[in-house]
Design an enzyme around this catalytic site. Structure first.
Site, PDB file in Angstrom:
ATOM      1  N   ASN A   5     -20.946 -25.041 -29.759  1.00 34.56           N
ATOM      2  CA  ASN A   5     -21.313 -24.388 -28.504  1.00 34.56           C
ATOM      3  C   ASN A   5     -22.585 -23.562 -28.620  1.00 34.56           C
ATOM      4  O   ASN A   5     -22.889 -22.994 -29.669  1.00 34.56           O
ATOM      5  CB  ASN A   5     -20.171 -23.481 -28.030  1.00 34.56           C
ATOM      6  CG  ASN A   5     -19.107 -24.261 -27.292  1.00 34.56           C
ATOM      7  OD1 ASN A   5     -19.079 -25.486 -27.335  1.00 34.56           O
ATOM      8  ND2 ASN A   5     -18.231 -23.553 -26.616  1.00 34.56           N
ATOM      9  N   HIS A   6     -23.296 -23.489 -27.509  1.00 31.68           N
ATOM     10  CA  HIS A   6     -24.423 -22.590 -27.366  1.00 31.68           C
ATOM     11  C   HIS A   6     -23.943 -21.324 -26.646  1.00 31.68           C
ATOM     12  O   HIS A   6     -22.918 -21.353 -25.956  1.00 31.68           O
ATOM     13  CB  HIS A   6     -25.534 -23.257 -26.559  1.00 31.68           C
ATOM     14  CG  HIS A   6     -26.247 -24.336 -27.313  1.00 31.68           C
ATOM     15  ND1 HIS A   6     -27.592 -24.563 -27.200  1.00 31.68           N
ATOM     16  CD2 HIS A   6     -25.790 -25.253 -28.209  1.00 31.68           C
ATOM     17  CE1 HIS A   6     -27.943 -25.577 -27.974  1.00 31.68           C
ATOM     18  NE2 HIS A   6     -26.870 -26.018 -28.590  1.00 31.68           N
ATOM     19  N   PRO A   7     -24.662 -20.218 -26.767  1.00 30.93           N
ATOM     20  CA  PRO A   7     -24.240 -19.004 -26.062  1.00 30.93           C
ATOM     21  C   PRO A   7     -24.278 -19.216 -24.551  1.00 30.93           C
ATOM     22  O   PRO A   7     -25.257 -19.743 -24.016  1.00 30.93           O
ATOM     23  CB  PRO A   7     -25.258 -17.957 -26.517  1.00 30.93           C
ATOM     24  CG  PRO A   7     -26.454 -18.735 -26.961  1.00 30.93           C
ATOM     25  CD  PRO A   7     -25.911 -20.005 -27.529  1.00 30.93           C
ATOM     26  N   THR A  49     -29.085 -20.537 -22.572  1.00 27.33           N
ATOM     27  CA  THR A  49     -28.172 -21.060 -23.588  1.00 27.33           C
ATOM     28  C   THR A  49     -28.902 -21.351 -24.894  1.00 27.33           C
ATOM     29  O   THR A  49     -28.286 -21.831 -25.846  1.00 27.33           O
ATOM     30  CB  THR A  49     -27.502 -22.356 -23.105  1.00 27.33           C
ATOM     31  OG1 THR A  49     -28.520 -23.334 -22.813  1.00 27.33           O
ATOM     32  CG2 THR A  49     -26.649 -22.095 -21.872  1.00 27.33           C
TER      33      THR A  49
END
Length: 222
Positions: A95-97, A103
């Site tokens: 996952n990305h932020p 992101t």
């Protein structure tokens, strides 16, 4: 129940190539995962197998490409799981932020500052594949998903939500097609937990397992 003879051979769970072809040679791609995965973030139950089209030198990297040693999440694969070619577990560290405007993962280029990302990924949780789950060709299992015991995931399915025990799911996103057994039978199967039995008892119970006869299976419980 079937009158076919019981199998005379059942390899140990640490066997690398458990399938022996008619000509006597092992099927090189098919592996018991306990024999080939040594990853601190992956837990594998006995007899869980992976069967890609060609031998994979590093099955952990192919099955869970984003799961690095020391990641805040784990991949748990239950006993007797069956994993087909092309299956990928998209674990939380992929996952990305997503809590801000962008992101873009700026902090991965200075990892000591990336604890915020790790905290977000830890909140997603582990990916858990229950006992006796069949994951079909090129299925994708997303981060934090739990797939219950005895479930079947169809080829090409993208599983983004938890799957109940003994369900059959398909599609993108995966949707429930039907349950394999009635609710009372599912409860009884989970209580029997045949995958925890000694192998000798499982072999003896094979006719009941193959026939889908829950009542008969209960008679073999050690």
């Amino acid at each position: 129940m079937s009158d076919y003879p019981l199998p005379q051979r059942f390899p140990a769970p640490e066997t690398r190539n458990p399938v022996i072809l008619p000509d006597g040679t092992p099927h090189a791609p098919t592996v018991f995962l306990q024999a080939v995965i040594d990853h601190p973030n992956i837990a594998v139950g006995r007899y869980a197998y992976y069967s890609p089209h060609t031998p994979e030198p590093d099955p952990a990297a192919v099955l869970a490409p984003y799961l690095y040693p020391g990641a805040p999440e784990r991949l748990v694969i239950g006993p007797f799981a069956q994993i087909a070619h092309g299956v990928v577990f998209i674990t939380a560290s992929a996952n990305h932020p997503m809590g801000g405007i962008t992101t873009y993962p700026f902090r991965i280029f200075d990892m000591p500052t990336a604890q915020k990302y790790r905290d977000e990924n830890a909140a997603i949780g582990d990916t858990v594949i229950g006992p006796d789950v069949w994951l079909g060709f090129e299925a994708r299992v997303m981060a934090g998903v739990t797939i219950g015991a005895g479930a079947i995931v169809a080829a090409g399915a993208v599983v983004s939500r938890d799957v109940p025990p003994y369900a059959i799911v398909a599609g993108n996103p995966a949707r429930l097609l039907r349950m394999r057994f009635a609710p009372d039978q599912v409860a009884r199967l989970l209580e029997l937990a045949w995958w925890d039995w000694p192998v000798a008892a499982i072999r003896a119970a094979l006719p009941a397992l193959e026939a889908g006869d829950v009542a008969a299976l209960a008679q073999f419980r050690p």
